[in-house]
Design an enzyme around this catalytic site. Structure first.
Site, short mmCIF file in Angstrom:
data_model
loop_
_atom_site.label_atom_id
_atom_site.label_comp_id
_atom_site.label_asym_id
_atom_site.label_seq_id
_atom_site.Cartn_x
_atom_site.Cartn_y
_atom_site.Cartn_z
N ASP A 128 0.83 -1.18 0.02
CA ASP A 128 0.13 0.06 -0.07
C ASP A 128 0.88 1.28 0.18
O ASP A 128 1.96 1.16 0.08
CB ASP A 128 -0.95 -0.13 1.29
CG ASP A 128 -0.23 -0.44 2.50
OD1 ASP A 128 1.01 -0.46 2.58
OD2 ASP A 128 -0.92 -0.78 3.54
N HIS A 187 -7.06 -4.79 10.23
CA HIS A 187 -6.71 -4.55 8.81
C HIS A 187 -5.35 -5.29 8.41
O HIS A 187 -4.53 -5.50 9.21
CB HIS A 187 -6.51 -3.11 8.35
CG HIS A 187 -5.64 -2.28 9.14
ND1 HIS A 187 -5.83 -1.14 9.49
CD2 HIS A 187 -4.16 -2.39 8.54
CE1 HIS A 187 -4.70 -0.43 9.70
NE2 HIS A 187 -3.58 -1.41 9.19
N GLU A 192 -9.59 -2.13 5.24
CA GLU A 192 -10.04 -1.80 6.45
C GLU A 192 -11.54 -2.45 6.84
O GLU A 192 -11.82 -3.11 5.91
CB GLU A 192 -10.57 -0.19 6.50
CG GLU A 192 -9.37 0.82 6.38
CD GLU A 192 -8.34 0.92 7.95
OE1 GLU A 192 -8.55 0.00 8.63
OE2 GLU A 192 -7.88 1.91 7.93
N ASN A 238 -7.40 -2.81 14.30
CA ASN A 238 -8.79 -3.20 13.86
C ASN A 238 -8.88 -4.35 12.95
O ASN A 238 -9.99 -4.58 12.48
CB ASN A 238 -9.46 -2.03 13.31
CG ASN A 238 -8.88 -1.46 11.99
OD1 ASN A 238 -7.77 -2.08 11.54
ND2 ASN A 238 -9.38 -0.39 11.46
C1 GLP Z 1 -0.18 0.20 8.58
C2 GLP Z 1 0.00 -0.68 7.45
C3 GLP Z 1 -0.11 -2.16 7.39
C4 GLP Z 1 0.64 -2.72 8.81
C5 GLP Z 1 -0.35 -2.14 9.90
C6 GLP Z 1 0.39 -2.34 11.27
O1 GLP Z 1 -1.59 0.44 8.66
N1 GLP Z 1 -0.75 -0.14 6.24
O2 GLP Z 1 0.45 -2.80 6.39
O3 GLP Z 1 0.40 -4.00 8.97
O4 GLP Z 1 0.04 -0.65 9.60
O5 GLP Z 1 1.56 -1.60 11.60
P1 GLP Z 1 2.47 -1.69 12.74
O6 GLP Z 1 3.26 -3.16 12.44
O7 GLP Z 1 3.38 -0.72 12.99
O8 GLP Z 1 1.71 -1.91 13.94
#
Ligand code: GLP
Length: 256
Positions: free
Chosen positions: A67, A138, A143, A136
């Protein structure tokens, strides 16, 4: 499903990197799918050490990101392309042209999303996809409510996601409200999936994703339907999982 329980993030990164290295030996097309966020950083650091030692070969490696924010200047430090340059392409010595990020290139967004999907197919498909999970549930920026048939497209970020990601920005207002993200169907087409989670705030989404109802209300739950899912958790992220119950659907390796 295989679940590895690890002592901490560093141990998780070492094991996951070893598995990426071994999985890449199975394929001629070295296509790696990567996630951003803090969770996979220890895996990328361990991969960099393996590349420096010469065990992990990156000369043919081609990388696809999940993304990207919409509306950030290309040189913004939180632009996911920049983040991946810092944590992956520079330490691993991968040319920036072999890092593909779903991007709003100023033209038609649906055309650039379609072009990104085509690039994955042309590269031979993602062999190993690394995934983190949002609080949440995702994955990528899919989402709650995301369609299981979705492919790369523009998405609106949940307020809670913007709040969580504001730690990388000055404030929540600085977090873009929209992004372009691979869809859940895109992710599910990867031949192998590696889901990783660290910390107590991931315990509930992990328990729901792996052992709860499969529903768009918790996008990561779709991963239960993948034939080759391997999960990497530190102790805190595993606290809400009923390990005895999950052993009926998963092989659990406890290294913690
Ligand atoms: C972001 C990314 C996801 C990632 C998520 C969790 O929103 N788009 O790909 O898995 O955050 O991030 P973190 O690993 O920093 O908790």
């Amino acid at each position: 499903m295989i679940i590895h329980l690890l002592r901490d993030s560093a141990a998780l990164g070492e094991l996951a990197a070893r598995h990426v290295e071994v999985a890449m030996l199975e394929t001629r097309d070295q296509v790696l799918g990567v996630a951003t966020g803090s969770t996979p950083e220890s895996t990328y650091a361990a991969l960099s050490r393996r590349a420096a030692r010469g065990t992990f070969r990156t000369d043919r490696l081609c990388v696809f990101a999940l993304d990207e924010y919409i509306g950030l200047p290309r040189d913004h430090p939180q632009c996911y392309r920049k983040v991946l340059e810092r944590s992956l392409s520079e330490p691993l010595g991968i040319e920036p042209s072999r890092i593909h990020v779903p991007t709003d290139d100023g033209g038609s967004r649906s055309a650039s999303a379609a072009k990104f999907e085509e690039a994955i197919v042309e590269a031979g498909g993602v062999h190993v996809q690394i995934l983190g999970i949002g609080r949440n549930g995702h994955i990528g920026f899919n989402e709650p409510g995301s369609d299981f048939h979705s492919t790369t497209r523009v998405v609106k970020l949940a307020e809670s996601t913007r709040r969580a990601n504001s730690r990388f920005f000055g404030s929540i207002e600085d977090v873009p409200p929209r992004a372009m993200s691979q869809g859940l169907a895109t992710i599910m087409r990867s031949r192998r999936l590696m889901l990783m989670a660290v910390g107590a705030e991931k315990a509930e989404p992990i328990a729901r994703a792996l052992a709860g109802a499969v529903s768009p209300a918790l996008p990561a739950s779709v991963l239960q339907r993948h034939a080759r899912l391997t999960v990497y958790l530190d102790r805190a992220a595993a606290t809400r999982l009923d390990l005895d119950a999950i052993r009926s659907i998963a092989t659990v390796h406890d290294w913690s």
